[in-house]
Design a protein around this motif. Structure first.
Motif, PDB file in Angstrom:
ATOM      1  N   VAL A   1     157.160 -43.844  92.384  1.00 53.73           N
ATOM      2  CA  VAL A   1     156.427 -45.080  92.082  1.00 53.73           C
ATOM      3  C   VAL A   1     157.408 -46.148  91.599  1.00 53.73           C
ATOM      4  O   VAL A   1     157.340 -47.304  92.020  1.00 53.73           O
ATOM      5  N   GLY A   2     158.327 -45.753  90.721  1.00 60.08           N
ATOM      6  CA  GLY A   2     159.312 -46.705  90.225  1.00 60.08           C
ATOM      7  C   GLY A   2     160.245 -47.213  91.300  1.00 60.08           C
ATOM      8  O   GLY A   2     160.592 -48.398  91.329  1.00 60.08           O
ATOM      9  N   ASP A   3     160.640 -46.339  92.203  1.00 62.35           N
ATOM     10  CA  ASP A   3     161.590 -46.712  93.252  1.00 62.35           C
ATOM     11  C   ASP A   3     160.949 -47.508  94.387  1.00 62.35           C
ATOM     12  O   ASP A   3     161.575 -48.431  94.928  1.00 62.35           O
ATOM     13  N   TYR A   4     159.743 -47.124  94.777  1.00 64.55           N
ATOM     14  CA  TYR A   4     159.154 -47.676  95.992  1.00 64.55           C
ATOM     15  C   TYR A   4     157.901 -48.523  95.774  1.00 64.55           C
ATOM     16  O   TYR A   4     157.451 -49.197  96.695  1.00 64.55           O
ATOM     17  N   GLY A   5     157.299 -48.459  94.592  1.00 61.95           N
ATOM     18  CA  GLY A   5     156.060 -49.186  94.334  1.00 61.95           C
ATOM     19  C   GLY A   5     154.857 -48.280  94.527  1.00 61.95           C
ATOM     20  O   GLY A   5     154.889 -47.331  95.303  1.00 61.95           O
ATOM     21  N   LEU A   6     153.817 -48.599  93.800  1.00 64.99           N
ATOM     22  CA  LEU A   6     152.632 -47.732  93.749  1.00 64.99           C
ATOM     23  C   LEU A   6     151.967 -47.513  95.102  1.00 64.99           C
ATOM     24  O   LEU A   6     151.468 -46.431  95.382  1.00 64.99           O
ATOM     25  N   THR A   7     151.966 -48.509  95.949  1.00 64.91           N
ATOM     26  CA  THR A   7     151.230 -48.380  97.220  1.00 64.91           C
ATOM     27  C   THR A   7     152.115 -47.961  98.387  1.00 64.91           C
ATOM     28  O   THR A   7     151.650 -47.931  99.528  1.00 64.91           O
ATOM     29  N   SER A   8     153.356 -47.598  98.118  1.00 67.29           N
ATOM     30  CA  SER A   8     154.243 -47.185  99.204  1.00 67.29           C
ATOM     31  C   SER A   8     153.851 -45.799  99.715  1.00 67.29           C
ATOM     32  O   SER A   8     153.290 -44.988  98.977  1.00 67.29           O
ATOM     33  N   PRO A   9     154.140 -45.516 100.977  1.00 67.06           N
ATOM     34  CA  PRO A   9     153.848 -44.187 101.519  1.00 67.06           C
ATOM     35  C   PRO A   9     154.580 -43.076 100.754  1.00 67.06           C
ATOM     36  O   PRO A   9     154.024 -41.995 100.540  1.00 67.06           O
ATOM     37  N   GLN A  10     155.804 -43.341 100.313  1.00 64.86           N
ATOM     38  CA  GLN A  10     156.573 -42.333  99.581  1.00 64.86           C
ATOM     39  C   GLN A  10     155.894 -41.995  98.257  1.00 64.86           C
ATOM     40  O   GLN A  10     155.765 -40.821  97.891  1.00 64.86           O
ATOM     41  N   ALA A  11     155.473 -43.028  97.542  1.00 65.81           N
ATOM     42  CA  ALA A  11     154.819 -42.801  96.254  1.00 65.81           C
ATOM     43  C   ALA A  11     153.467 -42.116  96.436  1.00 65.81           C
ATOM     44  O   ALA A  11     153.131 -41.191  95.684  1.00 65.81           O
ATOM     45  N   LEU A  12     152.707 -42.560  97.416  1.00 70.59           N
ATOM     46  CA  LEU A  12     151.390 -41.944  97.642  1.00 70.59           C
ATOM     47  C   LEU A  12     151.528 -40.466  97.993  1.00 70.59           C
ATOM     48  O   LEU A  12     150.766 -39.630  97.510  1.00 70.59           O
ATOM     49  N   SER A  13     152.502 -40.137  98.809  1.00 75.19           N
ATOM     50  CA  SER A  13     152.734 -38.744  99.172  1.00 75.19           C
ATOM     51  C   SER A  13     153.138 -37.927  97.949  1.00 75.19           C
ATOM     52  O   SER A  13     152.639 -36.814  97.739  1.00 75.19           O
ATOM     53  N   ALA A  14     154.034 -38.482  97.134  1.00 70.09           N
ATOM     54  CA  ALA A  14     154.476 -37.775  95.932  1.00 70.09           C
ATOM     55  C   ALA A  14     153.322 -37.590  94.952  1.00 70.09           C
ATOM     56  O   ALA A  14     153.194 -36.531  94.320  1.00 70.09           O
ATOM     57  N   LEU A  15     152.460 -38.595  94.827  1.00 79.23           N
ATOM     58  CA  LEU A  15     151.312 -38.487  93.929  1.00 79.23           C
ATOM     59  C   LEU A  15     150.314 -37.440  94.429  1.00 79.23           C
ATOM     60  O   LEU A  15     149.763 -36.664  93.637  1.00 79.23           O
ATOM     61  N   GLN A  16     150.102 -37.390  95.728  1.00 78.68           N
ATOM     62  CA  GLN A  16     149.201 -36.380  96.303  1.00 78.68           C
ATOM     63  C   GLN A  16     149.760 -34.980  96.073  1.00 78.68           C
ATOM     64  O   GLN A  16     149.022 -34.058  95.721  1.00 78.68           O
ATOM     65  N   THR A  17     151.058 -34.823  96.261  1.00 81.03           N
ATOM     66  CA  THR A  17     151.691 -33.526  96.031  1.00 81.03           C
ATOM     67  C   THR A  17     151.581 -33.133  94.571  1.00 81.03           C
ATOM     68  O   THR A  17     151.245 -31.980  94.245  1.00 81.03           O
ATOM     69  N   ALA A  18     151.843 -34.074  93.672  1.00 74.91           N
ATOM     70  CA  ALA A  18     151.741 -33.792  92.238  1.00 74.91           C
ATOM     71  C   ALA A  18     150.319 -33.378  91.866  1.00 74.91           C
ATOM     72  O   ALA A  18     150.123 -32.444  91.077  1.00 74.91           O
ATOM     73  N   ASN A  19     149.341 -34.047  92.448  1.00 73.81           N
ATOM     74  CA  ASN A  19     147.951 -33.700  92.180  1.00 73.81           C
ATOM     75  C   ASN A  19     147.638 -32.283  92.655  1.00 73.81           C
ATOM     76  O   ASN A  19     146.993 -31.508  91.944  1.00 73.81           O
ATOM     77  N   THR A  20     148.108 -31.934  93.830  1.00 70.20           N
ATOM     78  CA  THR A  20     147.877 -30.591  94.364  1.00 70.20           C
ATOM     79  C   THR A  20     148.525 -29.523  93.488  1.00 70.20           C
ATOM     80  O   THR A  20     147.904 -28.507  93.161  1.00 70.20           O
ATOM     81  N   VAL A  21     149.773 -29.771  93.091  1.00 67.73           N
ATOM     82  CA  VAL A  21     150.488 -28.809  92.251  1.00 67.73           C
ATOM     83  C   VAL A  21     149.784 -28.671  90.898  1.00 67.73           C
ATOM     84  O   VAL A  21     149.651 -27.571  90.361  1.00 67.73           O
ATOM     85  N   MET A  22     149.312 -29.795  90.341  1.00 69.67           N
ATOM     86  CA  MET A  22     148.590 -29.763  89.071  1.00 69.67           C
ATOM     87  C   MET A  22     147.305 -28.944  89.207  1.00 69.67           C
ATOM     88  O   MET A  22     146.992 -28.124  88.340  1.00 69.67           O
ATOM     89  N   GLN A  23     146.574 -29.139  90.277  1.00 70.28           N
ATOM     90  CA  GLN A  23     145.349 -28.383  90.500  1.00 70.28           C
ATOM     91  C   GLN A  23     145.635 -26.892  90.639  1.00 70.28           C
ATOM     92  O   GLN A  23     144.885 -26.054  90.123  1.00 70.28           O
ATOM     93  N   GLN A  24     146.709 -26.550  91.326  1.00 68.51           N
ATOM     94  CA  GLN A  24     147.092 -25.141  91.459  1.00 68.51           C
ATOM     95  C   GLN A  24     147.425 -24.548  90.094  1.00 68.51           C
ATOM     96  O   GLN A  24     147.037 -23.418  89.790  1.00 68.51           O
TER      97      GLN A  24
END
Length: 63
Positions: A21-44
């Motif tokens: 998010v810091g590097d690419y901005g909140l709405t960037s594809p990189q940040a969105l992908s990283a946030l989705q992955t973090a959410n999945t890992v947190m749920q697991q």
């Protein structure tokens, strides 16, 4: 995987997401992908019994 390991993985994923998010901005594809992955890992981790206290302990250990 132990709860401690699961919490560590979730904290790692959150750290990567925050950096993206810091590097690419909140709405960037990189940040969105990283946030989705973090959410999945947190749920697991939560499904393995990790609680907020486990995540807080992992954060504190890293400081």
């Amino acid at each position: 995987m132990s709860r401690k390991d699961a919490a560590a993985r979730a904290v790692d994923a959150g750290t990567v997401a925050a950096q993206a998010v810091g590097d690419y901005g909140l709405t960037s594809p990189q940040a969105l992908s990283a946030l989705q992955t973090a959410n999945t890992v947190m749920q697991q981790a939560q499904s393995q019994g990790c609680t907020k206290a486990d995540f807080d302990a992992e954060h504190a250990r890293r400081r």
